[in-house]
Design an enzyme around this catalytic site. Sequence first.
Site, PDB file in Angstrom:
ATOM      1  N   GLU A   1      -9.694  -8.823  -4.847  1.00 14.40           N
ATOM      2  CA  GLU A   1      -9.167  -9.574  -5.987  1.00 14.40           C
ATOM      3  C   GLU A   1     -10.103 -10.695  -6.406  1.00 14.40           C
ATOM      4  O   GLU A   1     -10.139 -11.112  -7.558  1.00 14.40           O
ATOM      5  CB  GLU A   1      -7.780 -10.134  -5.652  1.00 14.40           C
ATOM      6  CG  GLU A   1      -6.657  -9.124  -5.759  1.00 14.40           C
ATOM      7  CD  GLU A   1      -6.523  -8.229  -4.545  1.00 14.40           C
ATOM      8  OE1 GLU A   1      -5.464  -7.595  -4.395  1.00 14.40           O
ATOM      9  OE2 GLU A   1      -7.469  -8.140  -3.725  1.00 14.40           O
ATOM     10  N   LYS A  12       1.917 -11.382  -6.017  1.00 17.27           N
ATOM     11  CA  LYS A  12       1.252 -10.074  -6.071  1.00 17.27           C
ATOM     12  C   LYS A  12       1.770  -9.144  -4.987  1.00 17.27           C
ATOM     13  O   LYS A  12       1.922  -7.934  -5.216  1.00 17.27           O
ATOM     14  CB  LYS A  12      -0.260 -10.278  -5.940  1.00 17.27           C
ATOM     15  CG  LYS A  12      -1.085  -9.013  -6.030  1.00 17.27           C
ATOM     16  CD  LYS A  12      -2.555  -9.373  -6.010  1.00 17.27           C
ATOM     17  CE  LYS A  12      -3.438  -8.143  -5.880  1.00 17.27           C
ATOM     18  NZ  LYS A  12      -3.343  -7.235  -7.027  1.00 17.27           N
ATOM     19  N   ARG A  64     -13.803 -12.548  -1.516  1.00 15.65           N
ATOM     20  CA  ARG A  64     -13.042 -13.229  -0.457  1.00 15.65           C
ATOM     21  C   ARG A  64     -13.935 -13.909   0.576  1.00 15.65           C
ATOM     22  O   ARG A  64     -13.521 -14.904   1.184  1.00 15.65           O
ATOM     23  CB  ARG A  64     -12.079 -12.244   0.223  1.00 15.65           C
ATOM     24  CG  ARG A  64     -10.878 -11.915  -0.650  1.00 15.65           C
ATOM     25  CD  ARG A  64      -9.904 -10.981   0.027  1.00 15.65           C
ATOM     26  NE  ARG A  64      -8.732 -10.779  -0.839  1.00 15.65           N
ATOM     27  CZ  ARG A  64      -7.889  -9.767  -0.725  1.00 15.65           C
ATOM     28  NH1 ARG A  64      -8.072  -8.851   0.210  1.00 15.65           N
ATOM     29  NH2 ARG A  64      -6.863  -9.669  -1.543  1.00 15.65           N
ATOM     30  N   ARG A  99       1.711   4.070  -3.214  1.00 12.71           N
ATOM     31  CA  ARG A  99       1.463   5.495  -2.989  1.00 12.71           C
ATOM     32  C   ARG A  99       2.741   6.291  -3.264  1.00 12.71           C
ATOM     33  O   ARG A  99       2.727   7.317  -3.953  1.00 12.71           O
ATOM     34  CB  ARG A  99       0.991   5.726  -1.556  1.00 12.71           C
ATOM     35  CG  ARG A  99      -0.469   5.329  -1.319  1.00 12.71           C
ATOM     36  CD  ARG A  99      -0.776   5.216   0.170  1.00 12.71           C
ATOM     37  NE  ARG A  99      -2.202   5.046   0.429  1.00 12.71           N
ATOM     38  CZ  ARG A  99      -2.879   3.917   0.289  1.00 12.71           C
ATOM     39  NH1 ARG A  99      -2.247   2.845  -0.145  1.00 12.71           N
ATOM     40  NH2 ARG A  99      -4.172   3.846   0.570  1.00 12.71           N
ATOM     41  N   HIS A 136      -3.838 -13.725  -3.816  1.00 17.77           N
ATOM     42  CA  HIS A 136      -2.674 -13.933  -2.956  1.00 17.77           C
ATOM     43  C   HIS A 136      -3.045 -14.122  -1.495  1.00 17.77           C
ATOM     44  O   HIS A 136      -2.447 -14.942  -0.785  1.00 17.77           O
ATOM     45  CB  HIS A 136      -1.713 -12.750  -3.099  1.00 17.77           C
ATOM     46  CG  HIS A 136      -2.332 -11.409  -2.821  1.00 17.77           C
ATOM     47  ND1 HIS A 136      -1.741 -10.462  -2.022  1.00 17.77           N
ATOM     48  CD2 HIS A 136      -3.504 -10.836  -3.224  1.00 17.77           C
ATOM     49  CE1 HIS A 136      -2.506  -9.372  -1.962  1.00 17.77           C
ATOM     50  NE2 HIS A 136      -3.580  -9.584  -2.691  1.00 17.77           N
ATOM     51  N   ARG A 137      -4.040 -13.382  -1.011  1.00 19.44           N
ATOM     52  CA  ARG A 137      -4.382 -13.475   0.406  1.00 19.44           C
ATOM     53  C   ARG A 137      -5.097 -14.783   0.741  1.00 19.44           C
ATOM     54  O   ARG A 137      -4.960 -15.299   1.857  1.00 19.44           O
ATOM     55  CB  ARG A 137      -5.212 -12.258   0.840  1.00 19.44           C
ATOM     56  CG  ARG A 137      -4.468 -10.954   0.594  1.00 19.44           C
ATOM     57  CD  ARG A 137      -4.706  -9.897   1.628  1.00 19.44           C
ATOM     58  NE  ARG A 137      -3.962  -8.688   1.276  1.00 19.44           N
ATOM     59  CZ  ARG A 137      -2.674  -8.503   1.523  1.00 19.44           C
ATOM     60  NH1 ARG A 137      -1.976  -9.457   2.132  1.00 19.44           N
ATOM     61  NH2 ARG A 137      -2.075  -7.379   1.172  1.00 19.44           N
ATOM     62  N   GLY A 156      -5.258  -3.431  -7.657  1.00 17.03           N
ATOM     63  CA  GLY A 156      -6.308  -2.474  -7.343  1.00 17.03           C
ATOM     64  C   GLY A 156      -5.776  -1.091  -7.029  1.00 17.03           C
ATOM     65  O   GLY A 156      -6.310  -0.088  -7.507  1.00 17.03           O
ATOM     66  N   SER A 189     -14.710   1.283  -1.275  1.00 15.17           N
ATOM     67  CA  SER A 189     -13.253   1.172  -1.247  1.00 15.17           C
ATOM     68  C   SER A 189     -12.629   2.499  -0.846  1.00 15.17           C
ATOM     69  O   SER A 189     -12.912   3.537  -1.459  1.00 15.17           O
ATOM     70  CB  SER A 189     -12.708   0.756  -2.615  1.00 15.17           C
ATOM     71  OG  SER A 189     -11.287   0.742  -2.600  1.00 15.17           O
ATOM     72  N   SER A 190     -11.767   2.467   0.153  1.00 12.64           N
ATOM     73  CA  SER A 190     -11.040   3.679   0.536  1.00 12.64           C
ATOM     74  C   SER A 190     -10.052   4.085  -0.545  1.00 12.64           C
ATOM     75  O   SER A 190      -9.582   5.232  -0.564  1.00 12.64           O
ATOM     76  CB  SER A 190     -10.288   3.444   1.852  1.00 12.64           C
ATOM     77  OG  SER A 190      -9.261   2.468   1.686  1.00 12.64           O
ATOM     78  N   ASN A 203      -4.167  -7.229 -11.948  1.00 14.31           N
ATOM     79  CA  ASN A 203      -5.246  -7.163 -10.961  1.00 14.31           C
ATOM     80  C   ASN A 203      -4.818  -6.307  -9.776  1.00 14.31           C
ATOM     81  O   ASN A 203      -5.186  -6.574  -8.636  1.00 14.31           O
ATOM     82  CB  ASN A 203      -5.631  -8.572 -10.493  1.00 14.31           C
ATOM     83  CG  ASN A 203      -6.974  -8.588  -9.770  1.00 14.31           C
ATOM     84  OD1 ASN A 203      -7.762  -7.658  -9.870  1.00 14.31           O
ATOM     85  ND2 ASN A 203      -7.226  -9.649  -9.024  1.00 14.31           N
ATOM     86  N   ASP A 249       2.254  -6.217  -8.075  1.00 12.01           N
ATOM     87  CA  ASP A 249       1.481  -4.979  -8.009  1.00 12.01           C
ATOM     88  C   ASP A 249       2.360  -3.746  -8.169  1.00 12.01           C
ATOM     89  O   ASP A 249       1.976  -2.780  -8.847  1.00 12.01           O
ATOM     90  CB  ASP A 249       0.728  -4.900  -6.679  1.00 12.01           C
ATOM     91  CG  ASP A 249      -0.618  -5.613  -6.743  1.00 12.01           C
ATOM     92  OD1 ASP A 249      -0.781  -6.488  -7.623  1.00 12.01           O
ATOM     93  OD2 ASP A 249      -1.494  -5.303  -5.917  1.00 12.01           O
ATOM     94  N   ASP A 292      -7.775  -6.522   4.993  1.00 15.19           N
ATOM     95  CA  ASP A 292      -6.864  -7.507   4.418  1.00 15.19           C
ATOM     96  C   ASP A 292      -6.387  -8.530   5.442  1.00 15.19           C
ATOM     97  O   ASP A 292      -5.784  -9.540   5.076  1.00 15.19           O
ATOM     98  CB  ASP A 292      -5.659  -6.817   3.774  1.00 15.19           C
ATOM     99  CG  ASP A 292      -6.029  -6.164   2.445  1.00 15.19           C
ATOM    100  OD1 ASP A 292      -7.096  -6.477   1.904  1.00 15.19           O
ATOM    101  OD2 ASP A 292      -5.237  -5.333   1.950  1.00 15.19           O
ATOM    102  N   SER A 349       0.826  -1.207   0.000  1.00 13.60           N
ATOM    103  CA  SER A 349       0.000   0.000   0.000  1.00 13.60           C
ATOM    104  C   SER A 349       0.857   1.254   0.000  1.00 13.60           C
ATOM    105  O   SER A 349       0.588   2.213  -0.742  1.00 13.60           O
ATOM    106  CB  SER A 349      -0.914  -0.004   1.230  1.00 13.60           C
ATOM    107  OG  SER A 349      -1.791  -1.102   1.196  1.00 13.60           O
TER     108      SER A 349
END
Length: 420
Positions: free
Chosen positions: A325, A400, A328, A31, A374-375, A97, A170-171, A95, A53, A297, A27
């Site tokens: 993704e 990812k 979930r 950024r 991945h998670r 996000g 989504s934030s 993928n 990613d 997550d 994350s």
Amino acid sequence: MTRTAKLTITPPGKPLSGRAMPPGSKSITNRALLLAGLAKGTSRLTGALKSDDTRYMAEALRAMGVSIDEPDDTTFVVTGSGRLQPPKAPLFLGNAGTATRFLTAAAALVDGTVIVDGDEHMRKRPIGPLVEAMRTLGIDVTAETGCPPVTVKGTGRFQADRIRIDGGLSSQYVSALLMMAAGGDRPVDIELVGEDIGALGYIDLTTAAMKAFGAKVDKTSPVTWRVEPTGYCAADFIVEPDASAATYLWAAEVLTDGAIDLGVPSDTFSQPDARAYDVIATFPHLPAEIDGSQMQDAVPTLAVLAAFNETPVRFVGIANLRVKECDRIRALSTGLNNIREGLAVEEGDDLIVHSDPALAGQTLPAEIDTFADHRIAMSFALAGLKIDGITILDPDCVGKTFPAYWRTLAALGVTYRDKD
């Protein structure tokens, strides 16, 4: 490169111990990459994540005229002109996000047309609220299906000075608008609407990174930010380890009564998923109800851990997991019920895990469909630490965000078989 079809975990039968440093935060890395790309001058990002990613983000920025060097496995050296250039072809972001949402908004700062696209999974992930919010600023943006591909015809100028957006889905939409706003030509107020604002902690990550690159952003109310049109300046930036990745190691430690040194105390993380540490520490007496809204997550980790808890656990505030993704919630219930029928139940958008500590030590052959997520792969690996026969399909999807995940577990004492 040929992907590994499946991987079966052999329960270690002993405590896992040793040093296992999580990779840099995905994350924060994405950024910082974007902000460094928007800045004028050379920025050095250290401790960064190198994964699928972040590679998609870096390649997209290169396509828009940003120079990015990678002198080692955890560093990006980013040199920008202060303006992104129109790419010659659509930006393909797999993928990813964060990369997709962030670059969709940033494309408004390009003087020209940008098409943001992704793979078959990304083309099912909603982006409509971000598109609608951008339109209120007079930005020419279209997404025919409400999902990528998105076409943005940017000018770098906004026709309004206030955006109202529902951040419940989504934030990332909110973060995308915040980072975009500093590159415009007027101050912009961004206001959240709706009752359920997901993952506010990720918005805090965004504003902290913006300030590190010279932006002026003030929180004028609990749900409103004012962003000044400062643009960005180059900076040296340290990326902290990934708290979401840390959750798997924290859970592996309590599941095996081990001692895993992550090299960083849990209370030093600024990421929202670090909240999971205190929940994991209560195992095998997890709370009867866990609100996952502000640590989304971490929910897959907690859900698989809950399978071995002393009492059932209900997960609430997790509706957003349906548009990650993969769905979930469905992936978790499917995987848990493949281990033992009835282990998990979906009630609306809640997930109930009917915990059973007697699962530990059993042989329960189960193939876990990761849905290329991945998670899901990393969380269900935890089940394999206690149950023999857990096979993870498409294990390479961990690339990812945590490419070294399987090697990291192996270094702690986990072994595998039937790797096809």
